[in-house]
Design an enzyme around this catalytic site. Structure first.
Site, short mmCIF file in Angstrom:
data_model
loop_
_atom_site.label_atom_id
_atom_site.label_comp_id
_atom_site.label_asym_id
_atom_site.label_seq_id
_atom_site.Cartn_x
_atom_site.Cartn_y
_atom_site.Cartn_z
N LYS A 117 1.02 1.85 12.14
CA LYS A 117 2.67 1.66 12.78
C LYS A 117 2.44 0.97 14.04
O LYS A 117 3.16 -0.04 14.17
CB LYS A 117 3.05 2.80 12.89
CG LYS A 117 3.84 3.85 11.72
CD LYS A 117 5.01 3.39 11.52
CE LYS A 117 5.62 3.61 10.04
NZ LYS A 117 5.15 4.73 9.50
N LYS A 200 -0.87 -0.43 -2.03
CA LYS A 200 -0.26 0.57 -2.99
C LYS A 200 1.34 0.15 -2.77
O LYS A 200 1.94 -0.50 -2.07
CB LYS A 200 -0.46 2.04 -1.90
CG LYS A 200 0.21 1.76 -0.82
CD LYS A 200 0.15 3.23 -0.16
CE LYS A 200 0.19 3.35 1.42
NZ LYS A 200 1.43 4.06 1.80
N LYS A 203 7.72 1.74 0.40
CA LYS A 203 9.18 1.41 0.63
C LYS A 203 9.37 0.37 1.40
O LYS A 203 10.49 -0.48 1.20
CB LYS A 203 9.93 2.82 1.00
CG LYS A 203 9.96 4.02 0.19
CD LYS A 203 10.70 5.07 0.89
CE LYS A 203 10.17 6.50 0.35
NZ LYS A 203 10.23 7.31 1.46
P1 TYM Z 1 6.30 9.44 2.32
O1 TYM Z 1 7.97 9.69 2.34
O2 TYM Z 1 5.79 8.19 2.62
O3 TYM Z 1 5.88 9.71 0.59
C1 TYM Z 1 6.33 10.69 -0.07
C2 TYM Z 1 5.09 11.00 -1.00
O4 TYM Z 1 4.90 10.09 -1.98
C3 TYM Z 1 3.32 9.95 -1.91
N1 TYM Z 1 3.29 8.29 -2.05
C4 TYM Z 1 2.20 8.01 -2.87
N2 TYM Z 1 1.51 8.43 -3.79
C5 TYM Z 1 0.99 7.73 -4.80
N3 TYM Z 1 0.74 6.39 -4.44
C6 TYM Z 1 1.74 5.67 -3.66
N4 TYM Z 1 1.64 4.34 -3.71
C7 TYM Z 1 2.39 6.45 -2.69
N5 TYM Z 1 3.31 6.15 -1.80
C8 TYM Z 1 3.78 7.29 -1.44
C9 TYM Z 1 3.10 10.23 -0.62
O5 TYM Z 1 1.35 10.36 -0.47
C10 TYM Z 1 3.88 11.29 -0.46
O6 TYM Z 1 3.30 12.61 -1.10
N6 TYM Z 1 4.30 12.08 5.83
C11 TYM Z 1 4.91 12.19 4.64
C12 TYM Z 1 6.31 13.10 4.53
C13 TYM Z 1 6.04 14.57 4.98
C14 TYM Z 1 5.22 15.71 4.41
C15 TYM Z 1 5.20 16.67 5.30
C16 TYM Z 1 4.47 15.54 3.24
C17 TYM Z 1 6.41 15.06 6.23
N7 TYM Z 1 5.95 16.33 6.43
C18 TYM Z 1 4.62 17.97 4.98
C19 TYM Z 1 3.77 16.99 2.90
C20 TYM Z 1 3.95 18.01 3.58
C21 TYM Z 1 5.40 10.71 4.06
O7 TYM Z 1 5.89 9.91 4.76
O8 TYM Z 1 5.51 10.56 2.79
#
Ligand code: TYM
Length: 340
Positions: A117, A200, A203
């Site tokens: 970030k 990977k 978004k």
């Molecule tokens: P976020 O919103 O970026 O992504 C949500 C979930 O999708 C998974 N993910 C992926 N898995 C495999 N390959 C990819 N290319 C890929 N892109 C995204 C992420 O690993 C995630 O599981 N910090 C977290 C959100 C969060 C959270 C939490 C998760 C906030 N509090 C507590 C678990 C528990 C995040 O930014 O995910």
């Protein structure tokens, strides 16, 4: 004791930063759906986490509704799991404050997501970015979860959450929190690759290399057909370059075994035509994405229903979160007006 209270507790969330993509689905959502019958699941929309990048809050609200519609379209049943929005649960913010006292600047600065970030938004390195993993730990620990279904990119955040759980228990002398682990059914955590052969799916990065659950059929075709390939192997059993391996990985997620075997054999015989492979992959991708897209679009229009799901979810999540905060306050001896 009811069945619900004996089942292992699961927490996970997705940020509300736009339409979900294939990485979100296969890294996280697919496990949510598989877990809903056997675990006590809390799945939420991480709208506070989205604030770190200063979005327009009207768009944020649309995103929250969209992610909820996608949760439901992918098959989560609000009767089986607790679905809620993070900002509806003030107890998470209270726990965040308390855990921040146990979080050190040095360890937070070392997390890969913070470093990314800082690189990507050097003009907005706010304290929320630095303490992002503390908020995430609070999301998890507030329900005393043990399993956290996430993709590979979140593994380090889970390690941080375990440290905080351990540190809190140790400092206040009570086992309030179990240590939570990143979870994926029977395998390593998943990383769904992008279509351009680099990194990977995500978004925020290259939109043309990311397949969204909201993409129309022709957009899916266009993106898959543009995926990076080459002239193909000239000799049998040549090792696969990364970007070709990625295409096979995507095929493994959405195509049947016969299709996968056909193109694997063709690759190994050095007779593969990537155009044909991409056409087959695109059609299988459409078969997978189209029903989710259509169902999410319908659900998104039904604001009354979405509101009802969010309200019932918030009530259940707050009951669980406030029970934890009571234990936290007891452990810390901070119970002033609660005492008789
Ligand atoms: P976020 O919103 O970026 O992504 C949500 C979930 O999708 C998974 N993910 C992926 N898995 C495999 N390959 C990819 N290319 C890929 N892109 C995204 C992420 O690993 C995630 O599981 N910090 C977290 C959100 C969060 C959270 C939490 C998760 C906030 N509090 C507590 C678990 C528990 C995040 O930014 O995910």
């Amino acid at each position: 004791m009811s069945k619900g209270s004996t089942r292992e507790i699961v927490v996970s969330g997705i940020r509300s930063t736009g339409i979900l993509h294939l990485g979100n689905y296969f890294g996280a959502m697919r496990n949510y759906v598989r877990m809903q019958d056997d675990y006590n699941c809390f799945f939420f929309i991480a709208d506070w986490h989205s604030l770190t990048t200063h979005p327009d809050t009207r768009e944020l609200s649309e995103s929250v509704h969209r992610v909820l519609a996608e949760y439901l379209a992918c098959g989560l049943d609000p009767k089986k799991v607790t679905l809620y929005v993070q900002s509806d649960i003030p107890e998470i913010a209270e726990l965040y404050l308390l855990l921040n006292m146990l979080a050190y600047k040095g360890e937070l600065e070392k997390t890969a997501s913070f470093k990314d970030k800082v690189r990507n938004q050097p003009d907005n390195v706010n304290a929320g970015l630095l303490t992002y993993p503390v908020l995430m730990a609070s999301d998890i620990l507030v329900h005393r979860a043990v399993k956290v279904p996430v993709g590979k990119d979140q593994e380090q955040h889970l390690e941080v959450a375990r440290n905080f759980a351990h540190r809190f228990n140790h400092r206040y002398g009570l086992e309030v929190f179990p240590e939570p682990y990143a979870f994926n059914f029977g395998q390593d955590l998943l990383k769904v690759p992008s279509l351009d052969g680099a990194g990977k799916m995500s978004k925020s990065e290259n939109q043309m290399a990311t397949l969204y659950l909201g993409d129309d059929d022709d957009v899916i075709r266009k993106k898959v057909m543009k995926a990076k390939t080459d002239n193909g192997p000239t000799e049998p059993n040549t090792p696969m370059p990364d970007y070709i391996e990625n295409l096979f990985l995507l095929m493994r997620l959405v195509s049947d075994n016969a299709t996968l075997l056909h193109f694997t054999d063709a690759y190994n015989n050095a007779s593969i035509r990537y155009g044909d492979m991409k056409k087959a992959l695109a059609e299988d991708m459409i078969r997978f994405i189209a029903p989710i897209r259509e169902s999410a679009r319908e659900l998104e229009k039904n604001k009354g229903y979405l509101h009802q799901v969010m309200k019932e979810g918030a009530d259940k999540a707050r009951a669980s979160a406030s029970a934890t905060l009571l234990e936290v306050r007891k452990a810390m001896g901070m119970m002033y007006s609660f005492l008789p």
